[in-house]
Design an enzyme around this catalytic site. Structure first.
Site, PDB file in Angstrom:
ATOM      1  N   CYS A   1       0.843  -1.204   0.000  1.00 53.09           N
ATOM      2  CA  CYS A   1       0.000   0.000   0.000  1.00 53.09           C
ATOM      3  C   CYS A   1       0.875   1.250   0.000  1.00 53.09           C
ATOM      4  O   CYS A   1       0.655   2.196   0.769  1.00 53.09           O
ATOM      5  CB  CYS A   1      -0.922  -0.019   1.214  1.00 53.09           C
ATOM      6  SG  CYS A   1      -2.029  -1.432   1.278  1.00 53.09           S
ATOM      7  N   ALA A   2       1.884   1.263  -0.847  1.00 53.55           N
ATOM      8  CA  ALA A   2       2.830   2.379  -0.907  1.00 53.55           C
ATOM      9  C   ALA A   2       2.143   3.683  -1.282  1.00 53.55           C
ATOM     10  O   ALA A   2       1.126   3.695  -1.981  1.00 53.55           O
ATOM     11  CB  ALA A   2       3.932   2.065  -1.921  1.00 53.55           C
TER      12      ALA A   2
ATOM     13  N   SER B   1      -1.374  -6.698   1.296  1.00 60.24           N
ATOM     14  CA  SER B   1      -0.567  -6.093   2.352  1.00 60.24           C
ATOM     15  C   SER B   1      -0.393  -7.131   3.443  1.00 60.24           C
ATOM     16  O   SER B   1      -1.243  -8.009   3.628  1.00 60.24           O
ATOM     17  CB  SER B   1      -1.247  -4.849   2.924  1.00 60.24           C
ATOM     18  OG  SER B   1      -0.534  -4.365   4.057  1.00 60.24           O
ATOM     19  N   ARG B   2       0.712  -7.048   4.160  1.00 60.98           N
ATOM     20  CA  ARG B   2       0.878  -7.918   5.322  1.00 60.98           C
ATOM     21  C   ARG B   2      -0.108  -7.553   6.426  1.00 60.98           C
ATOM     22  O   ARG B   2      -0.326  -8.309   7.355  1.00 60.98           O
ATOM     23  CB  ARG B   2       2.322  -7.844   5.810  1.00 60.98           C
ATOM     24  CG  ARG B   2       3.299  -8.515   4.838  1.00 60.98           C
ATOM     25  CD  ARG B   2       4.734  -8.232   5.178  1.00 60.98           C
ATOM     26  NE  ARG B   2       5.641  -8.956   4.281  1.00 60.98           N
ATOM     27  CZ  ARG B   2       6.934  -8.695   4.172  1.00 60.98           C
ATOM     28  NH1 ARG B   2       7.473  -7.721   4.901  1.00 60.98           N
ATOM     29  NH2 ARG B   2       7.690  -9.393   3.339  1.00 60.98           N
TER      30      ARG B   2
ATOM     31  N   HIS C   1      12.398  -5.254  -4.031  1.00 60.43           N
ATOM     32  CA  HIS C   1      12.083  -5.194  -5.452  1.00 60.43           C
ATOM     33  C   HIS C   1      12.508  -6.456  -6.195  1.00 60.43           C
ATOM     34  O   HIS C   1      11.718  -7.054  -6.925  1.00 60.43           O
ATOM     35  CB  HIS C   1      12.727  -3.960  -6.092  1.00 60.43           C
ATOM     36  CG  HIS C   1      12.019  -2.695  -5.751  1.00 60.43           C
ATOM     37  ND1 HIS C   1      12.475  -1.450  -6.155  1.00 60.43           N
ATOM     38  CD2 HIS C   1      10.890  -2.455  -5.039  1.00 60.43           C
ATOM     39  CE1 HIS C   1      11.643  -0.508  -5.714  1.00 60.43           C
ATOM     40  NE2 HIS C   1      10.685  -1.106  -5.028  1.00 60.43           N
TER      41      HIS C   1
ATOM     42  N   TYR D   1       1.618 -11.066   0.464  1.00 58.80           N
ATOM     43  CA  TYR D   1       2.078 -10.893  -0.910  1.00 58.80           C
ATOM     44  C   TYR D   1       1.979 -12.210  -1.678  1.00 58.80           C
ATOM     45  O   TYR D   1       1.628 -12.235  -2.863  1.00 58.80           O
ATOM     46  CB  TYR D   1       3.529 -10.402  -0.930  1.00 58.80           C
ATOM     47  CG  TYR D   1       3.762  -9.132  -0.152  1.00 58.80           C
ATOM     48  CD1 TYR D   1       2.794  -8.125  -0.100  1.00 58.80           C
ATOM     49  CD2 TYR D   1       4.959  -8.924   0.540  1.00 58.80           C
ATOM     50  CE1 TYR D   1       3.011  -6.956   0.612  1.00 58.80           C
ATOM     51  CE2 TYR D   1       5.184  -7.756   1.248  1.00 58.80           C
ATOM     52  CZ  TYR D   1       4.211  -6.780   1.286  1.00 58.80           C
ATOM     53  OH  TYR D   1       4.437  -5.630   1.995  1.00 58.80           O
TER      54      TYR D   1
ATOM     55  N   ASP E   1      16.437   7.312  -4.805  1.00 57.91           N
ATOM     56  CA  ASP E   1      15.063   7.770  -4.972  1.00 57.91           C
ATOM     57  C   ASP E   1      14.891   8.768  -6.104  1.00 57.91           C
ATOM     58  O   ASP E   1      13.956   8.642  -6.903  1.00 57.91           O
ATOM     59  CB  ASP E   1      14.559   8.388  -3.663  1.00 57.91           C
ATOM     60  CG  ASP E   1      13.063   8.637  -3.683  1.00 57.91           C
ATOM     61  OD1 ASP E   1      12.327   7.742  -4.139  1.00 57.91           O
ATOM     62  OD2 ASP E   1      12.629   9.719  -3.246  1.00 57.91           O
TER      63      ASP E   1
ATOM     64  N   LYS F   1      11.265   2.148  -9.361  1.00 60.69           N
ATOM     65  CA  LYS F   1      12.692   2.401  -9.347  1.00 60.69           C
ATOM     66  C   LYS F   1      13.150   2.710  -7.923  1.00 60.69           C
ATOM     67  O   LYS F   1      12.333   3.153  -7.114  1.00 60.69           O
ATOM     68  CB  LYS F   1      13.078   3.530 -10.292  1.00 60.69           C
ATOM     69  CG  LYS F   1      12.099   4.663 -10.518  1.00 60.69           C
ATOM     70  CD  LYS F   1      11.583   5.480  -9.403  1.00 60.69           C
ATOM     71  CE  LYS F   1      12.520   6.093  -8.397  1.00 60.69           C
ATOM     72  NZ  LYS F   1      11.821   6.708  -7.268  1.00 60.69           N
TER      73      LYS F   1
END
Length: 335
Positions: A12-13, A37-38, A80, A59, A178, A98
């Site tokens: 849920c970024a 989501s966990r 990732h 996941y 980032d 990324k």
């Protein structure tokens, strides 16, 4: 009739909620059908918010969902590669945020898994799908500023929340990963070549141990250069200037242009410093995240080549590795 891609979202970024899920939901060729989501409650809340059919409490459950065609992976950076490989093992193509890996060696493991699975994997550089960058590249290639020789890029924001993943060094936080990655990626795009060597100056946060201020210099073939600064603790700033032998090209909002308003490029032939040779090029509104989602769907459905596949990702990651080595050694490093 062309079918649509049924997407599953890992986690849920913030970037998923703010930009990517809404973009997929309004895209031509896709729809988010599941999110994991966990924390099952959090997944349920996100599902309800965006009209997503199913929520999963792990996941692994999402990856095993037979009603999902493709995965969007916006998990923290250290997950990732592992989660993308797991998705490939479940037969699912992956659009991964990324940086797609923490170093080139790690990325090579993913490349091997992608080759074995023979499924699309792309690094989510959404800027490559915005027409302002396509137009910028064309203007440079056409010689509108003469021979492009120098690029200056800055990308910064201020974030001092210790709970934010960008401020956690152990899971791949920091400015170079980032936002510095965008400066590298877009310079490679505009110059159409790979840097020969790189040198960096890096300052770390004394508490977080992440790079909060990093500047880099890269030499490209034919003496061309990129100079960039990125930061997680400077005022919100974005700008790219490409200077050539007969003019310059400015991209005022290069990385996060508004989806609902026009953007612009500025050409200046350098005849004076008062703007006498200034020309503005207006680009109609585009949601670059929606364009990215449809481009990835086209790769799955029609075999359309990826804009930022793993070959491009490896090239970008090698430069990031070189910059980190340079910051430690104090010397030029070869990607």
């Amino acid at each position: 009739m062309t079918r649509t891609i049924r997407w599953g979202v890992l986690g849920c970024a913030g970037i998923a909620a703010k930009a990517v899920i809404p973009a997929i939901q309004s895209s031509r060729l896709g729809r988010v059908e599941a999110i994991a989501s966990r924390d099952f409650g959090r997944a349920g809340e996100m599902a309800a918010r965006f009209g997503i059919t199913r929520a999963h409490g792990s996941y692994e459950a999402l990856l095993a969902d037979t009603q999902i065609d493709a995965i969007y992976n916006p998990l923290p950076n250290h997950l990732h590669v592992s989660m993308t490989i797991m998705a490939l093992e479940h037969g699912k193509p992956v659009l991964c945020e990324k940086p797609i890996a923490l170093n080139a060696n790690e990325l090579m493991r993913l490349a091997a898994a992608q080759k074995a699975a023979s499924l699309p994997v792309a690094e989510a550089f959404m800027v490559r799908h915005h027409p302002q960058w396509k137009r910028a590249r064309a203007l440079v290639a056409e010689g509108r500023i003469g021979a492009a020789r120098a690029i200056q890029t800055i990308f910064s924001y201020y974030l001092d929340d210790p709970q934010n993943v960008r401020n956690q060094a152990s899971i791949g936080g920091g400015g170079l990963y980032d936002v510095g990655c965008y400066a590298i990626n877009t310079a490679r795009l505009l110059f159409g070549s790979e840097p020969l060597r790189a040198i960096a100056l890096l300052e770390r946060d004394p508490v977080f141990d992440t790079d909060r201020l990093t500047s880099g210099l890269m030499e490209f073939p034919e003496g061309r250069q990129l100079v960039f600064t990125c930061s997680t603790q400077l005022a919100l700033t974005q700008a790219v200037t490409v200077t050539g032998t007969r003019g310059r090209l400015e991209i005022p909002i290069p990385f996060n242009p508004p989806a609902d308003a026009p953007t612009r490029l500025v050409l200046d032939d350098g005849r004076d410093l008062a703007g006498g040779g200034r020309e503005e090029i207006v680009i109609e509104p585009v949601d670059q995240y929606r364009a990215q989602a449809d481009a990835f769907a086209e790769a799955i459905l029609f075999g359309t080549p990826l804009e930022t596949g793993l070959e491009d990702a490896v090239a970008n990651m090698k430069v990031i590795d070189a910059l980190f080595r340079s910051a430690a050694s104090g010397h030029w490093e070869v990607p």
